[in-house]
Design a protein around this motif. Sequence first.
Motif, short mmCIF file in Angstrom:
data_model
loop_
_atom_site.label_atom_id
_atom_site.label_comp_id
_atom_site.label_asym_id
_atom_site.label_seq_id
_atom_site.Cartn_x
_atom_site.Cartn_y
_atom_site.Cartn_z
N ARG A 65 55.89 -46.86 -26.15
CA ARG A 65 54.83 -46.14 -26.88
C ARG A 65 54.96 -44.64 -27.50
O ARG A 65 55.59 -43.91 -26.64
CB ARG A 65 53.42 -46.35 -26.30
N ASN A 66 54.75 -44.70 -28.88
CA ASN A 66 55.21 -43.26 -29.32
C ASN A 66 53.83 -42.39 -28.78
O ASN A 66 52.54 -42.73 -29.09
CB ASN A 66 55.08 -43.17 -30.69
N PRO A 67 53.99 -41.36 -28.01
CA PRO A 67 53.08 -40.61 -27.40
C PRO A 67 52.09 -39.90 -28.50
O PRO A 67 51.20 -39.26 -28.20
CB PRO A 67 53.72 -39.60 -26.50
N GLY A 83 64.91 -41.59 -34.98
CA GLY A 83 64.35 -40.43 -35.23
C GLY A 83 63.24 -40.29 -34.15
O GLY A 83 62.47 -39.16 -34.04
N VAL A 84 62.71 -41.06 -33.45
CA VAL A 84 61.63 -40.87 -32.56
C VAL A 84 62.33 -40.67 -31.28
O VAL A 84 63.38 -41.37 -30.68
CB VAL A 84 61.00 -42.52 -32.16
N ASN A 85 62.27 -39.48 -30.51
CA ASN A 85 63.00 -39.01 -29.55
C ASN A 85 62.32 -38.96 -28.31
O ASN A 85 63.06 -38.64 -26.97
CB ASN A 85 63.51 -37.66 -29.93
N THR A 86 61.23 -39.10 -28.23
CA THR A 86 60.01 -39.14 -26.98
C THR A 86 59.37 -40.55 -27.04
O THR A 86 58.69 -40.50 -28.03
CB THR A 86 59.34 -38.26 -26.89
N ILE A 87 59.15 -41.12 -25.76
CA ILE A 87 58.54 -42.16 -25.83
C ILE A 87 57.78 -42.26 -24.37
O ILE A 87 58.21 -41.69 -23.40
CB ILE A 87 59.27 -43.65 -25.90
#
Length: 404
Positions: free
Chosen positions: A147-149, A190-194
Amino acid sequence: MKTGNRESDKRATPPETKRRGGGVNSFLAGVATVLALLALGVGGFLLYRGMQSGQVRNPLNPQTNRNSIPVAPSTPTPVSPSPQASVAIPQNPYIQPALGNKAQVELLSVTRIPGKSDEVNVQMRVRRLTDAFAGNDIINVGATTARNPLANEQYQAVDSVKRSSGPIFLFNMGKEQPVDGYVVLKVPEGVNTIDILVKDTGAFKNVLISNASLIPGPESSSTASPSSTPQIIPTPSATPTDGTNSSSLSPSIQTPVPQTATPSPSTAAPAPTTIVEFQPGAFQQRAYGTKAQVELLSARRIQDPQTANRDVVNVQMRIRRLGDKVAATNIIGVGETTARNPVTSETYKAVNSRDRSTGSVSLYDIRPNASVDAYVWLRVPPGVHTLDIFIPETGAFQQVPISN
């Protein structure tokens, strides 16, 4: 005569006056002397106390004056408590309890796969912590999601069967013996944190995705050493584009060197031989209310004798009559049993309900408290390791492991 007497009287008066004045002067002099002595005594006492405390210099001993520099008394400082009592040690964010503290899941690495910028390989390690567990206690690695926080976008597995290690069964593990697994997630570039969500496990929040060029993943390099230490290390040059402040993330974590190498998902490997023995009573459900009980005995993958494919699961069960009063219509259609993939929700049916199953079992033909055994063949694709099994008029059996 009178004149001479007056003169004699005048001459006798001054001495008496002198005597009275001298007595007054003597008294005043005595009082002054006493006061002077008192003043000297008090002054001497105060001088002595001053020299003892160091606040007054001793005029008779200059050496003592040089060595007796007044020192201000130190203010007592409170003793700081022990760090263990005042500082709470934070929990390792990369280790979470699972299945109600029956197991523990630890993240080993979260890396992007080279050449596939929208795929993230998640490696984890599972440990069984207790001897008390049920037959359907598993960690379904293939059901892991992310999940994208910030945007709350959900990311699923690329292929929960072919691109994951599948479920990990607690009853196949020794206590404190780790078993490694992996799953490939579809995470946009491009999403670096999940946030990583493993089923029946606590959430791993704000996990930074590492650059595969720094950490060889199981799909990145065939020359990587099997004994290399898996790590979760933030990429130094990576700047989160989704607004996450990388400085607030957890520091680098290094885990112990694994004893065995994690198999590469891109390398085709034969299915491991897994013998699953159901514990008595592990899979039991009531049928027709309280009139009967159905217990699963085994679920084994076998070879189809016609096609030679291992896409058949033989489900064996035991049906026991519990009630004294049953109707002739109380029939359990074993041949109509179906199954469902708990990860993909795909439904599987019987191979042949007439030739490859016991058919229908009538409770009326079973004596009270007696039982009969039955079976059914289900068409289940290879690579599926867990099933939800549905028998007519019976409660559902969830997370049933398949023996290979």
